[in-house]
Design a protein around this motif. Structure first.
Motif, PDB file in Angstrom:
ATOM      1  N   ASP A 326       8.654  76.033  41.012  1.00 48.13           N
ATOM      2  CA  ASP A 326       7.713  75.563  42.026  1.00 48.13           C
ATOM      3  C   ASP A 326       6.539  74.838  41.373  1.00 48.13           C
ATOM      4  O   ASP A 326       6.121  73.768  41.845  1.00 48.13           O
ATOM      5  CB  ASP A 326       7.193  76.736  42.856  1.00 48.13           C
ATOM      6  CG  ASP A 326       8.215  77.242  43.869  1.00 48.13           C
ATOM      7  OD1 ASP A 326       9.224  76.545  44.081  1.00 48.13           O
ATOM      8  OD2 ASP A 326       8.001  78.338  44.429  1.00 48.13           O
ATOM      9  N   ALA A 329       7.911  71.551  39.880  1.00 52.32           N
ATOM     10  CA  ALA A 329       8.278  70.595  40.928  1.00 52.32           C
ATOM     11  C   ALA A 329       7.039  70.021  41.607  1.00 52.32           C
ATOM     12  O   ALA A 329       7.045  68.861  42.061  1.00 52.32           O
ATOM     13  CB  ALA A 329       9.179  71.276  41.965  1.00 52.32           C
ATOM     14  N   GLY A 330       5.975  70.803  41.677  1.00 52.48           N
ATOM     15  CA  GLY A 330       4.734  70.295  42.241  1.00 52.48           C
ATOM     16  C   GLY A 330       4.147  69.161  41.420  1.00 52.48           C
ATOM     17  O   GLY A 330       3.392  68.332  41.948  1.00 52.48           O
ATOM     18  N   GLY A 333       7.929  66.447  40.912  1.00 52.99           N
ATOM     19  CA  GLY A 333       8.672  66.039  42.094  1.00 52.99           C
ATOM     20  C   GLY A 333       9.642  67.123  42.525  1.00 52.99           C
ATOM     21  O   GLY A 333      10.190  67.872  41.705  1.00 52.99           O
ATOM     22  N   SER A 334       9.883  67.200  43.843  1.00 55.75           N
ATOM     23  CA  SER A 334      10.696  68.284  44.397  1.00 55.75           C
ATOM     24  C   SER A 334      12.124  68.285  43.859  1.00 55.75           C
ATOM     25  O   SER A 334      12.766  69.330  43.776  1.00 55.75           O
ATOM     26  CB  SER A 334      10.719  68.191  45.929  1.00 55.75           C
ATOM     27  OG  SER A 334      11.251  66.936  46.345  1.00 55.75           O
ATOM     28  N   ARG A 337      13.709  70.762  40.912  1.00 60.84           N
ATOM     29  CA  ARG A 337      14.324  72.088  41.065  1.00 60.84           C
ATOM     30  C   ARG A 337      15.819  72.058  40.814  1.00 60.84           C
ATOM     31  O   ARG A 337      16.402  73.049  40.381  1.00 60.84           O
ATOM     32  CB  ARG A 337      14.055  72.633  42.467  1.00 60.84           C
ATOM     33  CG  ARG A 337      12.612  73.029  42.733  1.00 60.84           C
ATOM     34  CD  ARG A 337      12.495  73.722  44.078  1.00 60.84           C
ATOM     35  NE  ARG A 337      11.126  74.113  44.359  1.00 60.84           N
ATOM     36  CZ  ARG A 337      10.233  73.328  44.933  1.00 60.84           C
ATOM     37  NH1 ARG A 337      10.565  72.084  45.266  1.00 60.84           N
ATOM     38  NH2 ARG A 337       9.000  73.750  45.160  1.00 60.84           N
ATOM     39  N   ARG A 338      16.446  70.924  41.087  1.00 61.55           N
ATOM     40  CA  ARG A 338      17.910  70.834  40.906  1.00 61.55           C
ATOM     41  C   ARG A 338      18.282  70.470  39.469  1.00 61.55           C
ATOM     42  O   ARG A 338      19.467  70.449  39.136  1.00 61.55           O
ATOM     43  CB  ARG A 338      18.486  69.786  41.865  1.00 61.55           C
ATOM     44  CG  ARG A 338      18.247  70.111  43.348  1.00 61.55           C
ATOM     45  CD  ARG A 338      18.998  69.131  44.244  1.00 61.55           C
ATOM     46  NE  ARG A 338      18.532  67.757  44.053  1.00 61.55           N
ATOM     47  CZ  ARG A 338      17.500  67.216  44.700  1.00 61.55           C
ATOM     48  NH1 ARG A 338      16.811  67.944  45.572  1.00 61.55           N
ATOM     49  NH2 ARG A 338      17.153  65.959  44.494  1.00 61.55           N
TER      50      ARG A 338
END
Length: 418
Positions: A326, A329-330, A333-334, A337-338
């Motif tokens: 989290d 990713a903040g 970029g979101s 996470r992947r």
């Protein structure tokens, strides 16, 4: 158990191995045995090599602090290991994400002002918590507190000003490419160690020999060196007869802080720089520090300290992974996470044989390190990073304490064998 020996050393971490090595160098005629509770030597110096990474990871100590004068530097190089002298990346923020240059300048100014207040407080005869020196409502108090949790395992409100003033490690921070843990273990490769042998009772009341009880039998020694953490001492995991209430009180006053690591495996490592760095939330005391691709490896090493480390340790793997992802990713970029997954994480607070990462002194307890280090009856000696007067929290301090303990033993034993 071999029966009667000259010296028993409790704990095969950096302090215990340093004790045994120095005894062997100074008095090779002595019989020495190190008793280690774990199934491996090294203690908090622990390097692993995950099968799907093909690279070593230091789960414990990983930086040669004050490297130019650190005794582990010549030890590691003498063992044929590689020391990387790349400057530590902690002052940078990759692409200024979430922590632009003007904010970093403001933080540095706040840190400099804090250091001035600390210098003034260090000479005050009345000790106080470092947290009392924070500017009331200061916008960078959270960042200062987070930094404290990284290097002490505890927040500023918990730490003695006088104890912090005695820390004297200065210089560069370098790394052992093959792993700091490997350096410590190889250093002790010739030391006789009994693994899976936790000491449960130390009877030091006899006139001649100290008795050390273990699940594998009882050992008798002319002298014993105890190198376990203050977490172990404070919990009473080793029973001393006669009891040592001063040691227990000192261990409770110099408790174990906590710092843990989360290693994330990157699916597309080339999108991030080698030896980059990110702070998750620069204004928060509860945030991670992220070393991007250390040595260019396809991982991110996340570092958490203090209360946040304890909460994530208790929460479980999924929660620790989610917190790190989290924060990253903040900033990245979101979709990040992947592109990362949990590889391994540490739980030093739940390790029964250490119960934390390294020892800090509570306000008013700076003198308790000397109490921890004081010998008992001449034949029962104590060592470990917590007993170091000026290099506590480091493998360097542990090593130096082991050398000091060995010299104290040699000063007591005189000649002859058991």
């Amino acid at each position: 158990m071999p029966g009667d020996i000259d010296v028993a050393v409790v704990g095969a971490g950096a302090a215990g191995l340093a004790t045994a090595r120095r005894l062997a160098e100074r008095r090779p005629d002595l019989t020495v045995l190190v008793l280690e509770a774990r199934d491996r030597p090294g203690g908090r110096a622990h390097t692993v090599e995950p099968p799907d990474l093909d690279a070593p990871l230091d789960l414990g100590c990983s930086w040669l602090h004050g490297a130019e004068s650190n005794p582990w530097l010549p030890i590691a190089e003498g063992l044929g290991l590689t020391v990387d002298r790349t400057p530590a990346p902690w002052s940078g923020q990759y692409r200024d994400l979430g922590f632009p240059p003007e904010d970093r300048r403001a933080y540095r100014e706040a840190a400099a002002a804090f250091d001035e207040r600390r210098a003034a407080a260090e000479v005050d005869p009345v000790d106080r918590p470092l947290g009392a020196l924070l500017e009331p409502g200061g916008p960078w108090n959270g960042r200062l507190d987070a930094a404290s949790t990284y290097y002490s395992g505890a927040g500023l409100a918990e730490i003695s000003v006088h104890d912090a003033a005695r820390y004297r490690v200065r210089g560069s921070d370098w790394r052992v490419v093959e792993g700091y843990g490997h350096a410590v273990v190889r250093f002790g490769a010739d030391v006789p160690v009994a693994l899976d042998t936790p000491v449960t009772r130390v009877d030091h009341g006899g006139a001649a020999m100290i008795r050390l009880e273990t699940p594998r039998g009882t050992l008798r020694a002319r002298a014993a060196v105890v190198t376990v953490s203050t977490g172990v001492l404070a919990a009473g995991a080793i029973r001393f007869d006669p009891p040592l209430p001063d040691k227990v009180e000192a261990a409770q006053s110099v408790p174990m802080g906590l710092a843990n690591k989360v290693f994330l495996r990157l699916a597309a490592p080339d999108e991030l720089p080698k030896d980059g760095h990110l702070i998750g939330e620069p204004r928060s005391a509860r945030t991670g520090a992220y070393h991007l691709r250390p040595f260019g490896r396809p991982v991110i090493e996340g570092y958490f300290g203090g209360g946040l480390a304890r909460d994530l340790e208790e929460a479980g793997d999924a929660e620790a992974e989610a917190f790190a992802l989290d924060e990253l990713a903040g900033l990245l970029g979101s979709g990040f996470r992947r592109r990362a997954r949990l590889l391994v994480r540490t739980r030093w607070g739940r390790d029964a044989y250490v119960r934390g990462s390294y020892a800090y002194a509570r306000p008013g307890a700076a003198d308790r390190r000397a109490v921890l280090a004081a010998p008992v009856g001449g034949r029962l000696i104590f060592a470990g990073e917590a007993t170091s007067p000026d290099a506590f929290t480091t493998a360097r301090g542990a090593y130096e304490s082991g050398r000091r303990a060995a010299d104290e033993v040699l000063g007591q034993l005189g000649g002859g064998r058991a």
